[in-house]
Design an enzyme around this catalytic site. Structure first.
Site, PDB file in Angstrom:
ATOM      1  N   GLU A 110       0.837  -1.213   0.000  1.00  0.00           N
ATOM      2  CA  GLU A 110       0.000   0.000   0.000  1.00  0.00           C
ATOM      3  C   GLU A 110       0.869   1.259   0.000  1.00  0.00           C
ATOM      4  OE1 GLU A 110      -4.045  -0.341   1.963  1.00  0.00           O
ATOM      5  OE2 GLU A 110      -2.792  -1.550   3.289  1.00  0.00           O
ATOM      6  N   GLU A 130      -3.878  -9.547   3.790  1.00  0.00           N
ATOM      7  CA  GLU A 130      -4.878  -9.060   4.747  1.00  0.00           C
ATOM      8  C   GLU A 130      -6.090  -9.986   4.886  1.00  0.00           C
ATOM      9  OE1 GLU A 130      -3.161  -7.142   2.779  1.00  0.00           O
ATOM     10  OE2 GLU A 130      -2.701  -5.225   3.711  1.00  0.00           O
TER      11      GLU A 130
HETATM   12  N1  COA Z   1       4.637  -7.712  11.466  1.00  0.00           N
HETATM   13  C1  COA Z   1       5.449  -7.913  12.511  1.00  0.00           C
HETATM   14  N2  COA Z   1       6.620  -8.609  12.437  1.00  0.00           N
HETATM   15  C2  COA Z   1       6.957  -9.104  11.236  1.00  0.00           C
HETATM   16  C3  COA Z   1       6.150  -8.934  10.109  1.00  0.00           C
HETATM   17  C4  COA Z   1       4.941  -8.192  10.244  1.00  0.00           C
HETATM   18  N3  COA Z   1       4.140  -7.939   9.192  1.00  0.00           N
HETATM   19  N4  COA Z   1       6.744  -9.548   9.058  1.00  0.00           N
HETATM   20  C5  COA Z   1       7.881 -10.075   9.529  1.00  0.00           C
HETATM   21  N5  COA Z   1       8.021  -9.814  10.844  1.00  0.00           N
HETATM   22  C6  COA Z   1       9.130 -10.209  11.723  1.00  0.00           C
HETATM   23  C7  COA Z   1       9.075 -11.691  12.079  1.00  0.00           C
HETATM   24  O1  COA Z   1       8.202 -11.906  13.159  1.00  0.00           O
HETATM   25  C8  COA Z   1      10.526 -11.958  12.423  1.00  0.00           C
HETATM   26  O2  COA Z   1      10.776 -11.444  13.713  1.00  0.00           O
HETATM   27  P1  COA Z   1      11.694 -12.318  14.751  1.00  0.00           P
HETATM   28  O3  COA Z   1      13.024 -12.464  14.040  1.00  0.00           O
HETATM   29  O4  COA Z   1      11.753 -11.476  15.974  1.00  0.00           O
HETATM   30  O5  COA Z   1      10.982 -13.622  14.906  1.00  0.00           O
HETATM   31  C9  COA Z   1      11.279 -11.056  11.438  1.00  0.00           C
HETATM   32  O6  COA Z   1      10.357 -10.049  11.025  1.00  0.00           O
HETATM   33  C10 COA Z   1      11.760 -11.781  10.213  1.00  0.00           C
HETATM   34  O7  COA Z   1      10.661 -12.439   9.621  1.00  0.00           O
HETATM   35  P2  COA Z   1      10.636 -14.025   9.327  1.00  0.00           P
HETATM   36  O8  COA Z   1       9.200 -14.451   9.323  1.00  0.00           O
HETATM   37  O9  COA Z   1      11.573 -14.749  10.245  1.00  0.00           O
HETATM   38  O10 COA Z   1      11.232 -14.043   7.837  1.00  0.00           O
HETATM   39  P3  COA Z   1      10.938 -15.135   6.706  1.00  0.00           P
HETATM   40  O11 COA Z   1      11.847 -14.795   5.580  1.00  0.00           O
HETATM   41  O12 COA Z   1      10.927 -16.489   7.243  1.00  0.00           O
HETATM   42  O13 COA Z   1       9.410 -14.818   6.246  1.00  0.00           O
HETATM   43  C11 COA Z   1       7.584 -13.410   5.535  1.00  0.00           C
HETATM   44  C12 COA Z   1       9.100 -13.588   5.636  1.00  0.00           C
HETATM   45  C13 COA Z   1       7.322 -12.013   4.959  1.00  0.00           C
HETATM   46  C14 COA Z   1       6.973 -14.468   4.591  1.00  0.00           C
HETATM   47  C15 COA Z   1       6.927 -13.557   6.921  1.00  0.00           C
HETATM   48  O14 COA Z   1       7.666 -12.764   7.833  1.00  0.00           O
HETATM   49  C16 COA Z   1       5.507 -13.119   6.967  1.00  0.00           C
HETATM   50  O15 COA Z   1       4.629 -13.847   6.508  1.00  0.00           O
HETATM   51  N6  COA Z   1       5.247 -11.912   7.528  1.00  0.00           N
HETATM   52  C17 COA Z   1       3.937 -11.381   7.649  1.00  0.00           C
HETATM   53  C18 COA Z   1       3.487 -10.786   6.337  1.00  0.00           C
HETATM   54  C19 COA Z   1       2.082 -10.219   6.419  1.00  0.00           C
HETATM   55  O16 COA Z   1       1.120 -10.937   6.585  1.00  0.00           O
HETATM   56  N7  COA Z   1       1.998  -8.882   6.272  1.00  0.00           N
HETATM   57  C20 COA Z   1       0.775  -8.180   6.104  1.00  0.00           C
HETATM   58  C21 COA Z   1       0.170  -7.739   7.337  1.00  0.00           C
HETATM   59  S1  COA Z   1      -1.404  -7.023   6.927  1.00  0.00           S
END
Ligand code: COA
Length: 246
Positions: A110, A130
């Site tokens: 966004e 979302e």
């Molecule tokens: N909000 C809060 N924390 C987030 C985040 C988010 N949207 N996206 C990633 N992080 C954090 C993780 O919790 C992790 O923190 P930690 O190291 O303290 O555990 C860190 O960022 C690294 O992320 P990680 O998940 O370990 O990386 P990855 O490469 O395995 O996966 C993603 C990457 C993007 C696939 C995964 O982090 C994810 O699905 N994030 C959420 C995405 C999402 O739904 N965003 C939209 C919200 S409306």
């Protein structure tokens, strides 16, 4: 320390999200710092703004850990405060470019949609998680996406949560360009835009932004009024003189 780093390269201002350990998840603090950056003289006096992310992602979206605390009252307050920053990015008078590598999800996408140009590299991954989280993109994303790619593609992206790689995002009209190095290419485009007559660039950007929201008659009037302002500008006079002298 601010979670948004501000740097200048001549007339270009580069804003870098710096919460790399959380993939630049957009917490209230990041949004607040982005808002403060927009007020900074380095942004205000720049001719073009590049937005990018530090580390391995542009942004993995809204900070999911902050969702739990949101009552209806808190949501209203949120959009009166840091949640308004996406609209403020969209309203900047100078052109803006999102230089995107790695994850560009949810609120991160966004934010990219609130800019004028999206340049991605081959590592970029786009999507709207979302709906799978039981919510809806609500930082201007639904409004902007449908205007950018049409309702069919917007529904596919937002309802299914499909992830797109950079070539698919280019083919679907979500990004303007795929480059080997998004940041380097973003900076190059920003320098080119910054070298153009600033008033003409700004009024043309603002006119295009208004067109999908206005009637044909109002749109034509906006064009003519903008032309009336620009025709009198020093740049337009000078450039016409230079052109006629060959
Ligand atoms: N909000 C809060 N924390 C987030 C985040 C988010 N949207 N996206 C990633 N992080 C954090 C993780 O919790 C992790 O923190 P930690 O190291 O303290 O555990 C860190 O960022 C690294 O992320 P990680 O998940 O370990 O990386 P990855 O490469 O395995 O996966 C993603 C990457 C993007 C696939 C995964 O982090 C994810 O699905 N994030 C959420 C995405 C999402 O739904 N965003 C939209 C919200 S409306």
């Amino acid at each position: 320390m601010s979670l948004v780093e501000i740097a200048r390269d001549g007339e270009v201002c580069i804003l870098t999200l710096r919460r790399e350990e959380k993939l630049n998840a957009l917490s209230g603090e990041v949004e607040r710092d982005l808002g403060l950056a927009l007020d900074d003289s380095a942004v205000r006096s720049s001719a073009c703004v590049v937005l990018t992310g530090a580390g391995r992602a542009f942004s993995a979206g809204a900070d999911i850990t902050e969702f739990r605390e949101r009552t209806a009252e808190a949501v209203i307050e949120y959009y009166r405060s840091t949640g308004n920053v996406y609209e403020r990015v969209a309203a900047l008078p100078q052109p803006t470019i999102a230089a995107i590598h790695g994850y560009c999800l949810g609120g991160g996408l966004e934010l990219a949609l609130a800019t004028d140009f999206r340049i991605a590299d081959e590592t970029a991954v786009f999507g709207f998680p979302e709906v799978s989280l039981g919510i809806v993109p609500s930082s201007g994303g639904t409004h902007r996406l449908v205007r950018l790619v049409g309702p069919g593609r917007a529904k596919h992206l937002m309802l299914t949560g499909a992830r797109l790689d950079a070539p698919a995002a280019l083919a679907g009209g979500l990004v303007n360009e795929v480059a080997a190095d998004a940041r380097a290419r973003g900076l190059e485009l920003a320098r080119d835009l910054a070298a153009l007559p600033a008033l003409a660039v700004s009024l043309t950007k603002q006119a295009i932004d208004l067109m999908p929201e206005t009637s044909r008659e109002a749109g034509i009037l906006i064009e003519r009024l903008a032309y009336g302002m620009l025709a009198q500008s020093d740049d337009a006079r000078r450039l016409a003189d230079e052109w006629s002298k060959g």
